[in-house]
Scaffold this active site. Sequence first.
Site, PDB file in Angstrom:
ATOM      1  N   SER A   3       4.552 -52.068  54.199  1.00  0.00           N
ATOM      2  CA  SER A   3       5.032 -51.636  55.512  1.00  0.00           C
ATOM      3  C   SER A   3       5.665 -52.782  56.291  1.00  0.00           C
ATOM      4  O   SER A   3       5.362 -53.950  56.069  1.00  0.00           O
ATOM      5  CB  SER A   3       3.866 -51.069  56.334  1.00  0.00           C
ATOM      6  OG  SER A   3       3.159 -50.117  55.595  1.00  0.00           O
TER       7      SER A   3
HETATM    8  N1  SAH Z   1      -0.155 -50.933  54.096  1.00  0.00           N
HETATM    9  C1  SAH Z   1       0.410 -50.935  52.778  1.00  0.00           C
HETATM   10  C2  SAH Z   1       1.381 -49.779  52.685  1.00  0.00           C
HETATM   11  C3  SAH Z   1       1.321 -49.107  51.397  1.00  0.00           C
HETATM   12  S1  SAH Z   1       2.383 -47.699  51.261  1.00  0.00           S
HETATM   13  C4  SAH Z   1       1.139 -52.246  52.581  1.00  0.00           C
HETATM   14  O1  SAH Z   1       1.401 -52.910  53.574  1.00  0.00           O
HETATM   15  O2  SAH Z   1       1.406 -52.614  51.446  1.00  0.00           O
HETATM   16  C5  SAH Z   1       1.182 -46.436  51.119  1.00  0.00           C
HETATM   17  C6  SAH Z   1       0.303 -46.456  49.921  1.00  0.00           C
HETATM   18  O3  SAH Z   1      -0.491 -45.274  49.958  1.00  0.00           O
HETATM   19  C7  SAH Z   1       1.020 -46.440  48.572  1.00  0.00           C
HETATM   20  O4  SAH Z   1       0.592 -47.538  47.813  1.00  0.00           O
HETATM   21  C8  SAH Z   1       0.579 -45.121  47.943  1.00  0.00           C
HETATM   22  O5  SAH Z   1       0.440 -45.190  46.541  1.00  0.00           O
HETATM   23  C9  SAH Z   1      -0.737 -44.870  48.623  1.00  0.00           C
HETATM   24  N2  SAH Z   1      -1.208 -43.494  48.641  1.00  0.00           N
HETATM   25  C10 SAH Z   1      -0.473 -42.364  48.756  1.00  0.00           C
HETATM   26  N3  SAH Z   1      -1.275 -41.287  48.739  1.00  0.00           N
HETATM   27  C11 SAH Z   1      -2.560 -41.746  48.617  1.00  0.00           C
HETATM   28  C12 SAH Z   1      -3.836 -41.109  48.543  1.00  0.00           C
HETATM   29  N4  SAH Z   1      -3.984 -39.784  48.599  1.00  0.00           N
HETATM   30  N5  SAH Z   1      -4.932 -41.895  48.416  1.00  0.00           N
HETATM   31  C13 SAH Z   1      -4.818 -43.239  48.363  1.00  0.00           C
HETATM   32  N6  SAH Z   1      -3.634 -43.897  48.419  1.00  0.00           N
HETATM   33  C14 SAH Z   1      -2.510 -43.153  48.557  1.00  0.00           C
END
Ligand code: SAH
Length: 222
Positions: free
Chosen positions: A64
Amino acid sequence: MDPRTGANGAEGLLVRRLIEQGIRDPRVLAAFARVPRRFFVPEEAQGESEADRPLDIGHGQTISQPFIVAAMTEALQLQGRERVLEVGTGSGYQTAILAELLPLSTTIRTAEIVPELAWRAQRVLRELGYDNVEFRIGDGALGWPEAAPYEAILVAAAPAVVPPALLEQLAPGGRLVIPVGPSSDNQELQLWRRDPETGALNRRVLMHVRFVPLTGGPTGLH
Ligand code: SAH
């Protein structure tokens, strides 16, 4: 350079930008100064690790934008005694920021549905010495009931509606920050709080955001 984490001038620049963008909480800003963002960005995107926007981390997912990570963290108003759950570990960058705000004796729980991302985040966080993080590979929409309730829950992917399990696992006085919306161009960042006396839930909309969809589960998008 921070001798423990390797944070350097890039983090100083990042903090100045966050202040310009309206982030005020000194503890949150201090956390950003200590976490070296470049360690969380994969090789291919290294040249851009200082860019102020989401970056590709593979598997269709993104790390993000720092401002959004900061705004979500600020909304949780962590004092250092909370039980914390993060849904969507992704790169682990947000996890590290949360870990900076809590004492080493407090365990942070983080769930990620894509195993490769969870493994990578786990490796990076361990290498940087964040030992108070517990990882789970699976659907975070179900929460992490064994360690509930939580005073703080942060969700980094957007469901169409708030998963009921996350609201159920919110402690009295607890806060949930979550992007919600049917599609990426129509999402709002919501802050939920459970009233410590009555147990009632109230909700506030913080801003419009653009997150990847929360997958899996009955309320996620597929
Ligand atoms: N805050 C993180 C953002 C990651 S993007 C950063 O700064 O890197 C969101 C993440 O949520 C992705 O890695 C995706 O695979 C995960 N995600 C999506 N659906 C999910 C679920 N149901 N349970 C756990 N993780 C999930």
